[in-house]
Design an enzyme around this catalytic site. Sequence first.
Site, PDB file in Angstrom:
ATOM      1  N   THR A  63       2.014   6.297   2.851  1.00 39.94           N
ATOM      2  CA  THR A  63       2.742   7.420   3.456  1.00 39.94           C
ATOM      3  C   THR A  63       2.805   8.628   2.540  1.00 39.94           C
ATOM      4  O   THR A  63       2.736   9.772   2.986  1.00 39.94           O
ATOM      5  CB  THR A  63       4.196   6.974   3.754  1.00 39.94           C
TER       6      THR A  63
ATOM      7  N   ASP B  43      -3.905   2.874   4.534  1.00 39.46           N
ATOM      8  CA  ASP B  43      -2.552   2.438   4.835  1.00 39.46           C
ATOM      9  C   ASP B  43      -2.472   1.046   4.216  1.00 39.46           C
ATOM     10  O   ASP B  43      -3.367   0.220   4.416  1.00 39.46           O
ATOM     11  CB  ASP B  43      -2.376   2.363   6.358  1.00 39.46           C
TER      12      ASP B  43
ATOM     13  N   THR C 250       4.145   1.554   0.928  1.00 41.35           N
ATOM     14  CA  THR C 250       5.260   0.655   0.617  1.00 41.35           C
ATOM     15  C   THR C 250       5.112  -0.726   1.261  1.00 41.35           C
ATOM     16  O   THR C 250       5.661  -1.701   0.754  1.00 41.35           O
ATOM     17  CB  THR C 250       6.597   1.275   1.093  1.00 41.35           C
TER      18      THR C 250
ATOM     19  N   THR D  70      10.813  -6.881  -3.496  1.00 42.45           N
ATOM     20  CA  THR D  70      10.546  -7.116  -2.073  1.00 42.45           C
ATOM     21  C   THR D  70      10.890  -5.837  -1.325  1.00 42.45           C
ATOM     22  O   THR D  70      11.879  -5.183  -1.663  1.00 42.45           O
ATOM     23  CB  THR D  70      11.473  -8.247  -1.542  1.00 42.45           C
TER      24      THR D  70
END
Length: 344
Positions: A18, A61, A93, A166
């Site tokens: 992103t 991505d 992410t 995480t």
Amino acid sequence: MVKQNRKNKVLIVYTGGTIGMVQDEHGSLHPFAMERIYDGIPLLHRVPYQIDSMQLENIIDSSNMTPSFWSDIASVIEKEYDNYDGFVVLHGTDTMAYTASALSYMFEHLSKPIVLTGSQLPLGMLRSDGRDNIICALEVAAGKEITVPEVCIFFQSRLLRGNRSTKVSADQFDAFYSYNLPSLAKVGINFDYNESLIRPMPDDEPLIVRKEMETRIAVLKLFPGITSDVVNAVIRTPNLQGLIVETYGSGNAPTEPWFISALEEGIQRGLTILDITQCKSGAVKLKQYAASYDLDRMGVLSGQDMTIEAAVTKMMYLLGNYREQPELMRRLFTMDLRGEVSES
Ligand code: ASP
């Protein structure tokens, strides 16, 4: 910790995500080119260390991430290792915690920081979190205050050990968390490092980079009502080498005979099975309950307090590099290799 006085050099490796995306005519986000990062943060030209940047051939991505892409990232860093004081990897992410974990195993005796970061909003957007994330990640990578010889994730206001992290939120800026290890640093006005947690510098051992990853593995998440058809279909997958079973609580699983024999059949065929808890915090403790006694008896390995990301990549790494030495490989599974498990 080593204090750095000279003018430090950091390499930014852009992989996609992103942070560098732009919107197409339908409003969907697509990765764009590295120059956008400088458009988004003109201040980068003014930081007190030298920044070079490059982007991988394919920027993606991160939901398209693969072990061969991890190997490409590792190769770039390995090639440039002696030329820089630290590395910042700009990454989507979604799978950042997997990449951080994979890189942590690939680099043995790491003596320089490799800091992954990204953002929830693209840099070009007014409220983007990318600007602060990149600037803080660069500060860590440049070793402004101390050298962190680890693969880490910097996100929002926290520096986390990569293989303990995480992704916990799809829409909050505070997107990453480490449940079983406190942050390596918290960032407000100052960088507040938790030096006692940061891994020590390797003595004089040279860097070793191992990029082989075994992908013939599977993750089986248990749920009440799971059928033997599903369990057997996974365990009998042709050529499967490793299986992670996501169990309940402290590593517990059904004690029904069909379930136990399915796992036993796999182990007899040479399958390596690792027990990871579905709980966010805490650890697998085999034999604490009768419901994990059979797992221990048949040779299922304890994943202790590893995250699923650390477990998947540790399995790929160990099966990829140590399969010819099965005894050693089993020992390494339960050992702390890169800070991914707590001492039990
Ligand atoms: N889908 C994006 C990615 O992981 C999400 C992000 O970058 O935050 O590449």
